[in-house]
Write an enzyme that holds these catalytic residues in place. Structure first.
Site, short mmCIF file in Angstrom:
data_model
loop_
_atom_site.label_atom_id
_atom_site.label_comp_id
_atom_site.label_asym_id
_atom_site.label_seq_id
_atom_site.Cartn_x
_atom_site.Cartn_y
_atom_site.Cartn_z
N MET A 229 8.27 34.89 -23.36
CA MET A 229 7.72 35.70 -24.44
C MET A 229 8.83 36.05 -25.43
O MET A 229 9.91 36.50 -25.03
CB MET A 229 7.09 36.98 -23.89
CG MET A 229 6.50 37.91 -24.95
SD MET A 229 5.14 37.12 -25.84
CE MET A 229 5.05 38.20 -27.28
N GLU B 263 11.72 29.78 -27.86
CA GLU B 263 11.63 31.23 -28.03
C GLU B 263 12.59 31.71 -29.12
O GLU B 263 12.28 32.66 -29.85
CB GLU B 263 11.93 31.93 -26.71
CG GLU B 263 10.98 31.57 -25.57
CD GLU B 263 9.52 31.75 -25.91
OE1 GLU B 263 9.17 32.68 -26.68
OE2 GLU B 263 8.69 30.95 -25.42
N ASN C 143 9.90 38.33 -27.39
CA ASN C 143 10.21 39.68 -27.83
C ASN C 143 11.52 39.67 -28.63
O ASN C 143 12.53 39.13 -28.16
CB ASN C 143 10.39 40.61 -26.62
CG ASN C 143 9.25 40.50 -25.64
OD1 ASN C 143 8.09 40.71 -25.99
ND2 ASN C 143 9.57 40.15 -24.41
#
Length: 486
Positions: free
Chosen positions: A258, A291, A260
């Site tokens: 993820m 990512e 973030n």
């Protein structure tokens, strides 16, 4: 509990502007719940009604501009805010929140190896409301001030650099403008490998029982991280927009990774416990590159609504494979894409459930999740790779950098993206027509080649089923070295 619709999100975005969240989490309250106290400062552009989202174990108190609201007014996951006047407002909510064991909200895990406990957030799409009260939609970006009280011996990671204030209290630096789904916390007795690159702190983190395995691969992971980071800075004119770059390998993660901002979370299966193939190492490196691309496309510039989630993922998919090929020892990544990822897209695109790469009718968050598939990732990345070839990489990157400059720390749509690409493209390239043909249609085109051989003359005919424009290359090879034809 009701899901958020696009119409509701658009109505709320027209009514309010959110400036800042001040979030205080207490992770020392036991194994079942944690405390969450949040102050939201926002402005109403006109008088009206709206709501905030929250999924508490117990909503103890809530005030609006110092006046108490009735906690029992919480209906499912929505707390009404009625009679707002034009101007600034302050909402304060104090609640007990449940830990998750399913990877949503604040996930809690106790390592059976050594009994150590770790928690981390996964707030994608609509799970921030499992951690703190929020106006939970991507186009209401705000600044975030976060403090966390954690057990002694724990380290707290967040989107920005954290400081231990003593007695288990941690404070994170104020973030730039973020969407609510991108806020991140990871806390526990992490094993950490820290370094610095280009003046920024970089870190790798995992649970203590995996420390020897992370240490064995730390330099490889950091080398990949640094190489991709430097290559993105060669491609993009906007510098990395956050104050640190941590990568946490977390247990029981129900996704691959993820994006973030400043704190990427990965499933900790990527901390290899035994000998693995070079392809597996390439896969891990690809996820690192994917990512990191999101730090610009997704985090710096964020979709306005979930109909454009494909663009986040397709861009990161394309850019991850391309950058890994250019910047690391993994120079054949597009072969892996063709063998593994592209087939996933073909399969999804030939099912009755197929949908355009860029769907136009994503009415709510539940519908958005249905489009999270091989079309959003693999077919979209294939289309973008074709677009880069058609435009030329120089013009493509010019358009991307225009897009970042126009929409940094804000939100954008597919139309904004195409307009930016058109601004950077040569005059003979109609990017809007390309997008209509490739992104707004479903299914595959079929190209069938037929070769006829008459009197030593070969004729190639290509029949097309479908309406999209194609460019093809023709290669000629000897079938038999003894045959004089070429």
């Amino acid at each position: 509990m009701p899901v958020l619709t696009r119409d509701e999100a658009q109505t709320r975005a027209r009514l309010i502007d959110v400036q800042r969240y001040t979030v205080d989490l207490d992770l020392t309250r036991g194994a079942d719940t944690f405390d969450s106290r949040t102050v939201i400062r926002f402005t109403a552009r006109a008088a009206g009604d709206t709501f905030v989202e929250l999924k508490p174990a117990d909503l103890r108190s809530v005030t609006l501009d110092g006046q108490p609201l009735d906690p029992t007014a919480l209906d499912g996951n929505r707390l009404p805010l009625t009679g707002l006047t034009e101007g600034p407002h302050e909402l304060v909510a104090d609640a007990a929140m449940r830990y998750s064991h399913t990877g949503e909200g604040m996930h809690r895990f106790t390592d059976p190896t050594d009994g150590e406990t770790y928690v981390y957030t996964q707030l994608f799409m609509e799970d921030v409301q499992r951690v703190f009260v929020a106006f939970d939609q991507p186009d209401l970006k705000a600044l975030f001030d976060l403090t966390v009280t954690a057990p002694e011996g724990w380290t707290v990671l967040a989107n920005s650099v954290t400081e231990h204030l003593g007695e288990g209290k941690w404070q994170a630096a104020t973030t730039p403008l973020l969407s609510t789904y991108l806020v991140a916390v990871a806390a526990g007795p992490w094993h950490s490998v820290r370094t610095e690159h280009r003046g920024l702190p970089f870190g790798l983190h995992c649970r203590r029982s995996l420390a020897p395995h992370l240490d064995a691969d730390a330099e490889e992971i950091l080398d990949i991280t640094r190489a991709c980071f430097d290559r993105y800075h060669e491609k993009f004119t906007e510098p990395y927009p956050f104050d640190s770059y941590d990568q946490a390998f977390v247990p029981e993660f129900n996704a691959g990774a993820m994006e973030n901002p400043g704190l990427v979370t990965f499933r900790d299966e990527f901390v290899y416990r035994s000998a693995v193939t070079d392809t597996e190492r390439q896969t891990r490196a690809m996820v690192v590159a994917h990512e990191m691309a999101h730090m610009w496309f997704g985090d710096l510039v964020t979709l306005r609504w979930w109909d454009d989630i494909w663009l986040n993922e397709s861009f990161a998919e394309y850019m991850g494979y391309q950058t890994l090929t250019e910047a690391t020892r993994f120079t054949d990544t597009w072969v892996d894409f063709g063998v593994a990822r592209k087939a996933w897209g073909y399969d999804a695109d030939q099912r009755p459930s197929t949908h355009p790469v860029a769907p136009e009718a994503v009415e709510d968050t539940a519908s958005a999740l249905l489009n999270f598939d091989g079309i959003s990732y693999a077919k979209g990345a294939s289309a973008l790779r074709q677009l880069v070839t058609w435009l030329g990489e120089k013009d493509f990157l010019a358009g991307i950098n225009i897009h970042f400059q126009r929409h940094k720390f804000a939100n954008a749509t597919l139309a904004d993206f195409i307009d930016s690409l058109a601004s950077g493209a040569s005059a003979d390239r109609d990017v809007h027509a390309w997008a209509d043909a490739w992104l707004r249609t479903t299914g595959v085109d079929t190209l069938t080649a037929r070769v006829t051989d008459t009197d030593s003359t070969w004729t190639l005919t290509v029949d097309q089923q479908g309406s999209r424009p194609h460019r093809i290359a023709v290669g000629l090879y000897d079938r038999d070295p003894a045959d004089g034809r070429a």
